[in-house]
Design a protein around this motif. Structure first.
Motif, PDB file in Angstrom:
ATOM      1  N   VAL A   1      -4.871  -7.848 -17.125  1.00 17.35           N
ATOM      2  CA  VAL A   1      -5.347  -6.517 -16.715  1.00 17.35           C
ATOM      3  C   VAL A   1      -6.018  -6.605 -15.347  1.00 17.35           C
ATOM      4  O   VAL A   1      -5.842  -5.731 -14.488  1.00 17.35           O
ATOM      5  N   GLU A   2      -6.782  -7.664 -15.132  1.00 20.19           N
ATOM      6  CA  GLU A   2      -7.434  -7.851 -13.840  1.00 20.19           C
ATOM      7  C   GLU A   2      -6.410  -8.134 -12.751  1.00 20.19           C
ATOM      8  O   GLU A   2      -6.546  -7.676 -11.612  1.00 20.19           O
ATOM      9  N   ARG A   3      -5.345  -8.871 -13.097  1.00 22.57           N
ATOM     10  CA  ARG A   3      -4.320  -9.182 -12.102  1.00 22.57           C
ATOM     11  C   ARG A   3      -3.524  -7.949 -11.696  1.00 22.57           C
ATOM     12  O   ARG A   3      -2.996  -7.872 -10.589  1.00 22.57           O
ATOM     13  N   LEU A   4      -3.407  -6.990 -12.598  1.00 26.18           N
ATOM     14  CA  LEU A   4      -2.668  -5.766 -12.299  1.00 26.18           C
ATOM     15  C   LEU A   4      -3.523  -4.740 -11.558  1.00 26.18           C
ATOM     16  O   LEU A   4      -2.997  -3.772 -11.025  1.00 26.18           O
ATOM     17  N   ALA A   5      -4.830  -4.948 -11.517  1.00 25.70           N
ATOM     18  CA  ALA A   5      -5.728  -3.966 -10.927  1.00 25.70           C
ATOM     19  C   ALA A   5      -5.631  -3.969  -9.402  1.00 25.70           C
ATOM     20  O   ALA A   5      -5.314  -4.988  -8.781  1.00 25.70           O
TER      21      ALA A   5
ATOM     22  N   PHE B   1     -20.933  -8.876  -1.948  1.00 26.44           N
ATOM     23  CA  PHE B   1     -20.180  -7.738  -2.482  1.00 26.44           C
ATOM     24  C   PHE B   1     -20.884  -6.401  -2.226  1.00 26.44           C
ATOM     25  O   PHE B   1     -20.302  -5.338  -2.456  1.00 26.44           O
ATOM     26  N   ASP B   2     -22.118  -6.435  -1.757  1.00 22.36           N
ATOM     27  CA  ASP B   2     -22.874  -5.208  -1.494  1.00 22.36           C
ATOM     28  C   ASP B   2     -22.547  -4.689  -0.096  1.00 22.36           C
ATOM     29  O   ASP B   2     -23.357  -4.791   0.832  1.00 22.36           O
ATOM     30  N   VAL B   3     -21.328  -4.141   0.066  1.00 19.96           N
ATOM     31  CA  VAL B   3     -20.888  -3.630   1.362  1.00 19.96           C
ATOM     32  C   VAL B   3     -20.916  -2.108   1.341  1.00 19.96           C
ATOM     33  O   VAL B   3     -20.697  -1.479   0.309  1.00 19.96           O
ATOM     34  N   ALA B   4     -21.181  -1.538   2.499  1.00 18.62           N
ATOM     35  CA  ALA B   4     -21.300  -0.077   2.590  1.00 18.62           C
ATOM     36  C   ALA B   4     -19.951   0.604   2.433  1.00 18.62           C
ATOM     37  O   ALA B   4     -19.813   1.586   1.701  1.00 18.62           O
ATOM     38  N   GLU B   5     -18.932   0.092   3.121  1.00 18.74           N
ATOM     39  CA  GLU B   5     -17.602   0.698   3.081  1.00 18.74           C
ATOM     40  C   GLU B   5     -16.565  -0.410   2.900  1.00 18.74           C
ATOM     41  O   GLU B   5     -16.162  -1.059   3.865  1.00 18.74           O
ATOM     42  N   PRO B   6     -16.108  -0.627   1.649  1.00 22.30           N
ATOM     43  CA  PRO B   6     -15.205  -1.744   1.383  1.00 22.30           C
ATOM     44  C   PRO B   6     -13.759  -1.502   1.791  1.00 22.30           C
ATOM     45  O   PRO B   6     -12.944  -2.424   1.746  1.00 22.30           O
ATOM     46  N   GLY B   7     -13.442  -0.270   2.191  1.00 22.73           N
ATOM     47  CA  GLY B   7     -12.050   0.025   2.504  1.00 22.73           C
ATOM     48  C   GLY B   7     -11.271   0.364   1.243  1.00 22.73           C
ATOM     49  O   GLY B   7     -11.792   0.295   0.127  1.00 22.73           O
ATOM     50  N   PRO B   8      -9.985   0.709   1.371  1.00 21.12           N
ATOM     51  CA  PRO B   8      -9.186   1.097   0.197  1.00 21.12           C
ATOM     52  C   PRO B   8      -8.791  -0.109  -0.645  1.00 21.12           C
ATOM     53  O   PRO B   8      -8.879  -1.265  -0.208  1.00 21.12           O
ATOM     54  N   ALA B   9      -8.344   0.186  -1.865  1.00 22.62           N
ATOM     55  CA  ALA B   9      -7.814  -0.846  -2.758  1.00 22.62           C
ATOM     56  C   ALA B   9      -6.377  -0.492  -3.115  1.00 22.62           C
ATOM     57  O   ALA B   9      -6.004   0.692  -3.161  1.00 22.62           O
ATOM     58  N   PHE B  10      -5.562  -1.519  -3.370  1.00 21.81           N
ATOM     59  CA  PHE B  10      -4.167  -1.304  -3.762  1.00 21.81           C
ATOM     60  C   PHE B  10      -3.648  -2.593  -4.393  1.00 21.81           C
ATOM     61  O   PHE B  10      -4.363  -3.599  -4.452  1.00 21.81           O
TER      62      PHE B  10
ATOM     63  N   ALA C   1       0.836  -1.211   0.000  1.00 24.66           N
ATOM     64  CA  ALA C   1       0.000   0.000   0.000  1.00 24.66           C
ATOM     65  C   ALA C   1       0.862   1.249   0.000  1.00 24.66           C
ATOM     66  O   ALA C   1       0.548   2.243  -0.676  1.00 24.66           O
ATOM     67  N   ASP C   2       1.967   1.209   0.733  1.00 18.61           N
ATOM     68  CA  ASP C   2       2.861   2.365   0.797  1.00 18.61           C
ATOM     69  C   ASP C   2       3.624   2.540  -0.515  1.00 18.61           C
ATOM     70  O   ASP C   2       3.829   3.657  -0.993  1.00 18.61           O
ATOM     71  N   ALA C   3       4.045   1.416  -1.118  1.00 19.16           N
ATOM     72  CA  ALA C   3       4.858   1.481  -2.330  1.00 19.16           C
ATOM     73  C   ALA C   3       4.044   1.877  -3.558  1.00 19.16           C
ATOM     74  O   ALA C   3       4.508   2.658  -4.399  1.00 19.16           O
ATOM     75  N   PHE C   4       2.837   1.345  -3.685  1.00 17.26           N
ATOM     76  CA  PHE C   4       2.039   1.570  -4.892  1.00 17.26           C
ATOM     77  C   PHE C   4       0.876   2.534  -4.686  1.00 17.26           C
ATOM     78  O   PHE C   4       0.221   2.931  -5.646  1.00 17.26           O
ATOM     79  N   GLY C   5       0.610   2.901  -3.433  1.00 18.26           N
ATOM     80  CA  GLY C   5      -0.482   3.815  -3.148  1.00 18.26           C
ATOM     81  C   GLY C   5      -1.832   3.117  -3.089  1.00 18.26           C
ATOM     82  O   GLY C   5      -1.987   1.999  -3.586  1.00 18.26           O
ATOM     83  N   THR C   6      -2.794   3.785  -2.470  1.00 23.72           N
ATOM     84  CA  THR C   6      -4.149   3.244  -2.373  1.00 23.72           C
ATOM     85  C   THR C   6      -5.103   4.068  -3.223  1.00 23.72           C
ATOM     86  O   THR C   6      -4.786   5.187  -3.638  1.00 23.72           O
ATOM     87  N   GLN C   7      -6.279   3.514  -3.476  1.00 23.89           N
ATOM     88  CA  GLN C   7      -7.307   4.206  -4.246  1.00 23.89           C
ATOM     89  C   GLN C   7      -8.659   3.700  -3.792  1.00 23.89           C
ATOM     90  O   GLN C   7      -8.749   2.705  -3.074  1.00 23.89           O
ATOM     91  N   PRO C   8      -9.734   4.387  -4.166  1.00 21.79           N
ATOM     92  CA  PRO C   8     -11.061   3.925  -3.773  1.00 21.79           C
ATOM     93  C   PRO C   8     -11.346   2.536  -4.331  1.00 21.79           C
ATOM     94  O   PRO C   8     -10.966   2.199  -5.448  1.00 21.79           O
TER      95      PRO C   8
ATOM     96  N   ALA D   1     -16.297  -3.974  -9.967  1.00 22.34           N
ATOM     97  CA  ALA D   1     -15.294  -4.637 -10.805  1.00 22.34           C
ATOM     98  C   ALA D   1     -14.949  -6.011 -10.240  1.00 22.34           C
ATOM     99  O   ALA D   1     -14.750  -6.968 -10.993  1.00 22.34           O
ATOM    100  N   TRP D   2     -14.870  -6.121  -8.918  1.00 25.43           N
ATOM    101  CA  TRP D   2     -14.590  -7.425  -8.305  1.00 25.43           C
ATOM    102  C   TRP D   2     -15.737  -8.395  -8.594  1.00 25.43           C
ATOM    103  O   TRP D   2     -15.510  -9.565  -8.872  1.00 25.43           O
ATOM    104  N   ARG D   3     -16.943  -7.871  -8.536  1.00 25.16           N
ATOM    105  CA  ARG D   3     -18.125  -8.703  -8.831  1.00 25.16           C
ATOM    106  C   ARG D   3     -18.092  -9.147 -10.290  1.00 25.16           C
ATOM    107  O   ARG D   3     -18.438 -10.294 -10.612  1.00 25.16           O
TER     108      ARG D   3
END
Length: 447
Positions: free
Chosen positions: A331-335, A290-299, A242-249, A254-256
């Motif tokens: 592409v999915e593996r890099l996401a 997958f219908d969660v209110a707050e999924p947390g960050p992605a990285f 997370a520190d090296a590549f950064g986080t995002q919403p 997309a996971w679904r």
């Protein structure tokens, strides 16, 4: 040795039969066309042809594979080819053509091309079937040749390089890389002599448990402490990524969609394996999880974390193979994804270990042993999860509510089990029941 054009023309039909026999071939059917491009040719005895293959399937999709072929005159009775039809391509112009990485002489040639500053005396190919091919040199170096190539950076090379440069202590040092037109072809790393992977340690624990028939925490080879340590290392890996590549919403939609793609790859009605998974019920459950209110960050996460990806050496635990799941599009593996995807991978791996530990015993399995295997699995999952959550700062990378963590972890566990069903049906049909049983367990009503 024939010219490249002559060799490629004569090899094309042979390669069409050779590729589907390889574990690293990702196609569902035999190729309908194979076109070769030369990276390197070496005359002599043995000769060598280093080729990129553009392989087209019956749906018109094209994928690129890498092969390094040895060529020796017939008759050829070298020990490294005896009884190994899988590595033999065929015969061309009274010569045998085969996978050069099983040839100790040509394996040295490959090492010199990938890592010209390294030298070795003995080459030992690893005979396990994987999505790539590895050779150990002098029990000091290990070369990994990537089989299916992509225009995008290979995440195994990219992530290991980034983490190594940051001094993260749980990745194996990367010593040399080979690229061609932006594609990662091969990498050489330090070989951890005497190391043991967590899969083997888990099975040692299970054998002891099933032989002693005592509760898992009382067994001499209790795996609970090791599982907790693996949880700790995984959390530290996630913090570093997370520190090296950064986080995002996060993007649960997309996971679904990725899970939907797996559902679509399951056998259709009337095909072998079609009854393993109740598709409508799985789809409905995925909608809810997958219908969660707050999924947390992605990285950027590991993407294919399981017990076999951890090596225990004198210096501690090391994490391997950041390439991701080979069945999924690159592409999915890099996401970016949730760290719970990796946690789910470990949860699934504990289930696999318990089930295959029972399979080792053949018919010598009774209800008591089944219950012990399930208890071992539950203890390992609990210890891993506790070790993971105990690492300072990791809570910031997870969904803030316990309910959302549980739901999203369940979603990724189900997603992983679907992936495993697809994979096993293609490669080990006898094992498909293992992930299918996990799917049924997820669908069962909670008491």
């Amino acid at each position: 040795m024939p010219s490249l054009d002559d060799l490629a023309a004569k090899l094309a039909p042979l390669l069409g039969e050779y590729l589907p026999r390889q574990r690293w071939y990702a196609g569902d059917t035999s190729p309908v066309a194979v076109e070769a491009t030369s990276l390197d040719l070496r005359d002599g005895d043995p000769a060598m042809a280093w080729l990129l293959l553009d392989v087209t399937d019956d749906a018109g999709e094209t994928a690129t594979y890498q092969v390094v072929l040895g060529v020796r005159p017939l008759p050829c009775e070298r020990d490294f080819l005896l009884g190994k039809a899988r590595v033999t391509v065929g015969e061309v112009d009274n010569q045998v053509v085969y996978d050069a990485l099983v040839d100790p002489e040509l394996a040295q040639v490959v090492l010199a091309r990938v890592a010209p500053d390294e030298a070795a005396e003995v080459a030992r190919p690893l005979v396990v079937e994987q999505s790539n091919t590895s050779v150990v040199y002098d029990e000091r170096l290990i070369l990994k040749l990537f089989r299916r190539l992509h225009a995008e950076p290979n995440p195994d090379v990219e992530i290991t390089d980034v983490l190594g440069a940051r001094g993260f202590p749980h990745v194996v040092p990367q010593l040399a890389e080979l690229r061609f037109e932006g594609m990662d072809l091969a990498v050489v790393r330090q070989y951890l002599l005497g190391s043991t992977d967590a899969w083997d340690l888990a099975h040692t624990s299970l054998r002891d448990l099933l032989n002693s028939r005592v509760p898992p925490e009382e067994a001499g080879a209790d795996f609970g402490p090791e599982a907790a340590t693996l949880g700790d290392v995984t959390a530290r890996l996630h913090l570093e990524l997370a520190d090296a590549f950064g986080t995002q919403p996060a993007d649960p939609a997309a996971w679904r969609a990725g899970a939907d793609a797996l559902l679509a790859r399951l056998p259709a009605a009337g095909e072998d394996g079609a009854d393993l998974v109740d598709r409508p019920a799985v789809a409905a459950l995925l909608d809810r999880l997958f219908d969660v209110a707050e999924p947390g960050p992605a990285f950027r996460v590991h993407g294919d974390l399981h017990l076999g990806q951890f090596l225990l050496a004198d210096a501690g635990w090391f994490v391997l193979d950041f390439e991701g799941e080979p069945v999924r599009p690159v592409v999915e593996r890099l996401a970016a994804s949730s760290p719970l995807r990796d946690v789910a991978g470990m949860v699934r791996s504990f289930h696999y270990a318990a089930r295959t530990g029972l399979l080792e015993r053949g018919r010598d399995v009774d209800p008591e042993l089944v219950a012990l295997g399930e208890a071992w699995e539950a203890r390992a999952v609990d210890a891993f999860w506790h070790g993971y959550q105990a690492v300072p700062g990791i809570a910031d990378l997870l969904p803030p509510s316990v309910e959302d963590r549980v739901a999203l972890l369940g979603a990724f566990e189900l997603d992983k089990a679907l992936y495993e069903v697809v994979y096993e049906l293609a490669h080990r049909p006898d094992w498909a029941e293992i992930p299918a049983s996990a799917v049924r367990r997820a669908l069962a009503p909670t008491p």
